[in-house]
Every structure is written in structure tokens, then in C-alpha cells.
Design a protein around this motif. Structure first.
Motif, mmCIF file in Angstrom:
data_model
loop_
_atom_site.group_PDB
_atom_site.id
_atom_site.type_symbol
_atom_site.label_atom_id
_atom_site.label_comp_id
_atom_site.label_asym_id
_atom_site.label_seq_id
_atom_site.Cartn_x
_atom_site.Cartn_y
_atom_site.Cartn_z
ATOM 1 N N ILE A 63 9.742 55.049 80.983
ATOM 2 C CA ILE A 63 10.631 54.197 81.796
ATOM 3 C C ILE A 63 9.777 53.333 82.731
ATOM 4 O O ILE A 63 8.921 53.856 83.468
ATOM 5 N N GLU A 64 10.041 52.050 82.715
ATOM 6 C CA GLU A 64 9.297 51.141 83.600
ATOM 7 C C GLU A 64 9.665 51.461 85.056
ATOM 8 O O GLU A 64 10.814 51.801 85.353
ATOM 9 N N CYS A 65 8.702 51.334 85.961
ATOM 10 C CA CYS A 65 9.009 51.588 87.375
ATOM 11 C C CYS A 65 8.289 50.577 88.260
ATOM 12 O O CYS A 65 7.108 50.276 88.043
ATOM 13 N N GLU A 66 9.013 50.063 89.225
ATOM 14 C CA GLU A 66 8.425 49.060 90.130
ATOM 15 C C GLU A 66 8.219 49.687 91.502
ATOM 16 O O GLU A 66 9.076 50.435 91.985
ATOM 17 N N LYS A 67 7.089 49.351 92.119
ATOM 18 C CA LYS A 67 6.811 49.885 93.457
ATOM 19 C C LYS A 67 7.283 48.871 94.500
ATOM 20 O O LYS A 67 6.782 47.746 94.548
ATOM 21 N N GLY A 68 8.253 49.270 95.317
ATOM 22 C CA GLY A 68 8.750 48.373 96.365
ATOM 23 C C GLY A 68 7.758 48.269 97.505
ATOM 24 O O GLY A 68 6.797 49.031 97.587
ATOM 25 N N GLU A 69 8.027 47.353 98.417
ATOM 26 C CA GLU A 69 7.109 47.123 99.528
ATOM 27 C C GLU A 69 7.201 48.262 100.546
ATOM 28 O O GLU A 69 8.283 48.821 100.777
ATOM 29 N N TYR A 70 6.083 48.577 101.156
ATOM 30 C CA TYR A 70 6.076 49.611 102.198
ATOM 31 C C TYR A 70 6.321 48.927 103.554
ATOM 32 O O TYR A 70 5.422 48.805 104.366
ATOM 33 N N ASP A 71 7.552 48.475 103.768
ATOM 34 C CA ASP A 71 7.820 47.738 105.020
ATOM 35 C C ASP A 71 8.309 48.691 106.117
ATOM 36 O O ASP A 71 9.440 48.626 106.581
ATOM 37 N N VAL A 72 7.372 49.549 106.512
ATOM 38 C CA VAL A 72 7.692 50.588 107.501
ATOM 39 C C VAL A 72 8.103 50.005 108.854
ATOM 40 O O VAL A 72 8.949 50.568 109.550
ATOM 41 N N GLU A 73 7.525 48.844 109.213
ATOM 42 C CA GLU A 73 7.865 48.259 110.523
ATOM 43 C C GLU A 73 9.359 47.955 110.597
ATOM 44 O O GLU A 73 10.015 48.234 111.595
ATOM 45 N N ASN A 74 9.896 47.395 109.516
ATOM 46 C CA ASN A 74 11.326 47.070 109.514
ATOM 47 C C ASN A 74 12.176 48.330 109.511
ATOM 48 O O ASN A 74 13.238 48.379 110.118
ATOM 49 N N TRP A 75 11.689 49.359 108.819
ATOM 50 C CA TRP A 75 12.432 50.618 108.812
ATOM 51 C C TRP A 75 12.492 51.205 110.227
ATOM 52 O O TRP A 75 13.532 51.644 110.698
ATOM 53 N N LEU A 76 11.330 51.166 110.921
ATOM 54 C CA LEU A 76 11.286 51.697 112.289
ATOM 55 C C LEU A 76 12.245 50.936 113.199
ATOM 56 O O LEU A 76 12.907 51.507 114.057
ATOM 57 N N LYS A 77 12.326 49.611 112.985
ATOM 58 C CA LYS A 77 13.251 48.801 113.794
ATOM 59 C C LYS A 77 14.693 49.195 113.486
ATOM 60 O O LYS A 77 15.521 49.315 114.386
ATOM 61 N N ALA A 78 14.981 49.410 112.201
ATOM 62 C CA ALA A 78 16.361 49.725 111.798
ATOM 63 C C ALA A 78 16.854 51.029 112.424
ATOM 64 O O ALA A 78 18.038 51.162 112.730
ATOM 65 N N VAL A 79 15.944 51.993 112.616
ATOM 66 C CA VAL A 79 16.402 53.294 113.143
ATOM 67 C C VAL A 79 16.109 53.448 114.643
ATOM 68 O O VAL A 79 16.253 54.544 115.193
#
Ligand code: SF4
Length: 392
Positions: A63-79
Motif C-alpha cells: 500500500i502506498e503511503c505518504e508522509k505528511g508534514e511535521y507542523d508541530v508549531e501549528n499543532w501547539l497553537k491549536a491546543v
């Protein structure tokens, strides 16, 4: 009829190993693609580890798999503001929203008509909540969300068996540092363990050696001893470089500073006077520098989780507009353990607490010898890596 095209959000290899097989079984004609998206994971090494294992599982199934971006800064802002929420609470809802929303966006962009998530595999996740969130997001993008009951029919057992067979890396925490603190039941924030004066690192072999040296000495004098081990979250700096106008600056890093990706070049924007320090802020980043007279006097009064990188300079002059260069790599070990040694009679009065690194081993040994009698009715508590202890 349009061929089913399903994008599968994947958080880790373990959750994917059975879920992908189940999807293949239930949708044999569909085109499946994995989308690894986990900006919630700390630290980045853990994220990479989970990606490698996800890729291994997908490759094994073709199964093909794509690696998404590690945008941790935006995640930290969201929470932000939800740091202390319990697991399965408001922070987790936002965390699921963020990951499913991005997956739906990618599914739409890449022409998929359905999407789902292997988060529904985890016994720790609420199936109903995930189904509702997924369905709502799918509607927004004109997609269909597939709420698959991966756990039904012995799914969890099958997952465990397969992950054992493949020797998959099995993480022992959900992913973010906030959840990690909460998962360690009874673990209190221990600022002493993330101190500046790192003569003896908590959990190190040096720490063990010191404990054994003191123990042997005390026992040879006929004094009883007890060792106690406890878990803590070991945050550590792997590499930090600061340059001012291209010249290296001696510095410390405030515990729980988030790492910096690559080399950050920035200019001083403002220098503000505070009670016990000056705080320097920069033009384009969230990095801060604290200017202090004595770095050893810097204390953390409240828990600080992974957040803005803060560097501490002792007796360094900083002027407005000056150019700085920062590099910072950090890591934490959720299963680190450290030790405390109790010397004497622990049912008696506490005579003192001490951190040996500040006092030198000889001083402690001399104290034990001098107070041999007192240690029959009282005790001392020694944590080699502790910072606040003082001889009284
Ligand atoms: S505990 Fe898990 S689900 Fe909840 S916010 Fe952290 S990483 Fe996300």
C-alpha cells in the motif's frame, strides 16, 4: 460506477497493521492509500520512528503511503490553553480535528472519495467521537467518512499478534507531551530534575555510582540505607549553539524549550526589564533570551511544558538590532528513572536533604560519619541530581 478510493489516515504502524488488512478485506476493489499525519508527536525523533514503522507496515501490504508534514508549531497553537485537559478531553478532540481535517483536505486534493483513520483501532480512543468528527469533516469536503469497527471480532488481539510478529516499535504514550505527563499517574512536575547545573544527570550511571558509594560507606559504619527509584520525564538538550554577530555565546537553555529546526537567524526586537531579569525578544521568531546575573539563581516556579525556546545568558550584553544565530536540538525520554538514597532511620526525623553534586561527595560522607549517632533516630535524603537541597 466510480471506483472507491480511500485515503487512510495513519498515526502509527501498530494501529495500522491490522486496520489496513481489515480495510483490504472489506473493500477488496478499492484503491487504498495511507497518509501518515502526526504533528502532535513529541519529540521529532519519536515522530520519525512512528513514520518508519508505518512505512514498513504499508510496504509489507503493498500500500502506498505518504508522509505528511511535521507542523508541530501549528499543532501547539491549536491546543494552546488545553495543556492540562485530561486524555479524551477537549485537547484530544482538537488533536483529532486537526489530523482528520488535514487528511480530508489531502483526500480531496488527490481525488479520493472516501477517507478513514486507524485511530479507531486504538482501545484508548472513543469510536463514537471519532465517527462524528470524521463524518462532519467529510461533509465539509464532499467526501464520505468510513467509520470502520477495526476492534470488533478480536481486532485488538490480531493487531497485537501481527505487531509482535513484525517486531513493530510499540510506543508507550499517545504522542504529545501533555498526555505523557498525565499518563504517568502520580508523577508530579519535578523542576529539580531539569535544572541548569548538570554536574550529575538524573538517571545516569554516574548517579547510580554515587548512590552506591554513599551506601557502602554508610553501611560500613553500621547505618542502614534504602534506595528508591522513580520515573520522570527526562528532557535534555542534545545540541545548542548561539552566536552573536557570528561569535559564540556561552548560554543555558530553559528546560522544555521546543527544538529549533535548522539554523535560525534573527535580530533583536526589544529588551524588556523584568523583576529579576531582562527579556530579549526577536523580530521574526518566538525565541526569547533571558539576561541574568547568575544563571544558578534561575528557578522555574511553575511547570513548563514544551513551549517557546528560551536561552539564558549570564552577564552578556545585548543591544537592540543585534543579529543572533540559534540552533537547538532537544529530546525527552518518557521512561527515564532516577534514584534517591535514604541514609539512617527513615521512621525518624528528617535531618536534611541534599544534592551531592553541589556539595561534593566528601562533605556528605563526612556529615554521615559525624552524625552517626543521630542517624540511628533520624535520616537524610540524598538525590544526587536534585538542585534545591541544602545542608541544614
Ligand atoms: S493525548 Fe493523544 S490524542 Fe490527546 S492531544 Fe495528546 S496526542 Fe492528541
Amino acid at each position: 460506477m466510480e471506483k472507491e478510493k480511500i485515503l487512510v489516515h495513519i498515526c502509527c504502524g501498530v494501529d495500522a497493521v491490522w486496520a489496513l488488512r481489515k480495510l483490504k478485506e472489506e473493500f477488496p476493489e478499492a484503491k487504498l492509500k495511507g497518509y501518515f499525519y502526526d504533528p502532535n508527536i513529541h519529540p521529532q525523533e519519536e515522530y520519525e520512528l512512528r513514520w518508519i514503522e508505518t512505512k514498513r507496515v504499508c510496504d509489507d501490504l503493498g500500500i502506498e503511503c505518504e508522509k505528511g508534514e511535521y507542523d508541530v508549531e501549528n499543532w501547539l497553537k491549536a491546543v494552546k490553553g488545553l495543556e492540562n485537559e485530561p486524555e479524551r478531553g477537549a485537547r484530544c478532540t482538537v488533536c483529532h480535528d486537526v489530523r482528520l481535517e488535514k487528511s480530508a483536505q489531502v483526500a480531496k486534493e488527490q481525488g479520493f472519495n472516501k477517507f478513514t483513520t486507524v485511530l479507531m483501532m486504538s482501545p484508548k480512543k472513543d469510536f463514537e467521537v471519532l465517527s462524528q468528527v470524521g463524518t462532519k469533516i467529510a461533509e465539509k469536503y464532499g467526501l464520505e467518512f468510513l467509520p470502520v469497527e477495526f476492534r470488533k471480532g478480536g481486532g485488538v488481539e490480531k493487531m497485537n499478534k501481527l505487531s509482535k510478529q513484525m517486531q513493530l516499535y510499540h510506543q508507550n504514550y499517545c504522542g504529545c507531551i501533555y498526555g505523557l505527563f498525565q499518563q504517568r499517574k502520580g508523577l508530579e512536575y519535578v523542576p529539580e530534575l531539569v535544572k541548569f547545573s548538570k554536574d550529575i544527570l538524573p538517571g545516569s550511571t554516574e548517579e547510580k555510582l554515587l548512590i552506591k558509594q554513599i551506601r557502602t560507606f554508610a553501611e560500613n559504619l553500621g547505618i542502614s540505607c534504602e534506595e528508591e527509584e522513580f520515573s520522570f520525564i527526562n528532557w535534555k538538550v542534545l545540541q545548542s549553539i548561539v552566536k552573536k554577530n557570528k561569535e559564540p555565546v556561552f548560554h543555558e537553555v530553559l528546560p522544555y524549550s521546543a527544538p529549533i529546526r535548522g539554523i535560525l537567524r534573527d535580530r533583536v526586537k526589544q529588551i524588556k526589564d523584568e523583576k529579576d531579569k531582562k527579556v530579549v525578544s526577536f523580530v521574526k521568531s518566538n525565541v526569547k533570551v533571558w539576561l541574568v546575573d547568575d544563571v544558578k539563581n534561575v528557578r522555574l516556579e511553575r511547570p513548563r511544558y514544551i513551549t517557546d525556546p528560551i536561552f539564558v545568558f549570564e552577564n552578556v550584553e545585548v543591544k537592540p538590532d543585534e543579529k543572533f544565530e540559534f540552533q537547538l536540538k532537544t529530546e525527552f525520554d518518557p521512561s527515564a528513572k532516577t534514584q534517591i538514597l535514604f541514609v539512617g532511620n527513615t521512621s525518624g526525623e528528617k535531618l536534611f536533604c541534599t544534592s551531592v553534586d553541589k556539595l561534593k561527595l566528601e562533605e556528605v560522607l563526612a556529615f554521615i560519619e559525624k552524625n552517626k549517632e543521630k542517624l540511628q533516630t533520624g535520616y537524610i535524603r540524598i538525590n544526587p541530581s536534585e538542585v534545591f537541597g541544602k545542608l541544614v
